[in-house]
Design a protein around this motif. Structure first.
Motif, PDB file in Angstrom:
ATOM      1  N   LYS A   7       0.832  -1.206   0.000  1.00 37.53           N
ATOM      2  CA  LYS A   7       0.000   0.000   0.000  1.00 37.53           C
ATOM      3  C   LYS A   7       0.866   1.255   0.000  1.00 37.53           C
ATOM      4  N   LEU A   8       1.962   1.221   0.761  1.00 34.82           N
ATOM      5  CA  LEU A   8       2.869   2.369   0.786  1.00 34.82           C
ATOM      6  C   LEU A   8       3.463   2.636  -0.590  1.00 34.82           C
ATOM      7  N   LEU A  52      -1.995   2.341   6.918  1.00 36.93           N
ATOM      8  CA  LEU A  52      -0.747   1.927   6.290  1.00 36.93           C
ATOM      9  C   LEU A  52       0.197   1.295   7.306  1.00 36.93           C
TER      10      LEU A  52
END
Length: 143
Positions: free
Chosen positions: A71-72, A134
């Protein structure tokens, strides 16, 4: 990516966790996406990360911080690449619309308008998506 941290502050359901800055971090630590979502601060040789306190940890508790690497990376790619792509598309469209003798200035200005529109798109997506988790916190189980 996992890091060991210590809870330094607990407020409601959020914990502020101090994580030691590693040698690999360099000057930025690639935390642009975390900074964008408001979950990251830097001070001295430590990073402080705001995390939802799902384990009911208390100040001084050692914890593991797990970063959602996929996701980062996808968030970082969106934040950095979309404006660049929109700028290039705007310049290409500006050249195509003008015909045989395009003005570079007009093409550049159309590219800038496309660039600005990309930031508006990112702002709308950010508001609709909300702040994704996150980073998550888990109990420290030892080495």
């Amino acid at each position: 990516m996992n890091k060991l941290g210590i809870i330094t502050e607990v407020k409601d359901d959020t914990a502020l966790v101090m994580v030691a800055k590693s040698e690999a971090c360099g000057t930025s630590c690639g935390c642009g996406a975390l900074t964008r979502t408001g979950n990251h601060m830097k001070q001295d040789n430590h990073h402080y990360v705001k995390v939802k306190n799902t384990i009911n940890g208390e100040v001084g508790d050692p914890v593991n911080i797990e970063f959602a690497t996929n996701k980062l990376l996808s968030t970082s790619a969106l934040i950095y690449l979309l404006p660049l792509i929109m700028l290039v598309i705007g310049i290409v469209i500006g050249n195509a619309v003008q015909g045989e003798n395009p003005s570079e200035l007009i093409s550049f200005l159309i590219g800038i308008v496309a660039l600005i529109s990309s930031y508006l798109i990112l702002s709308i997506v950010d508001k609709k998506k909300g702040k994704e988790e996150l980073v998550s916190i888990t109990e420290f189980r030892g080495f």
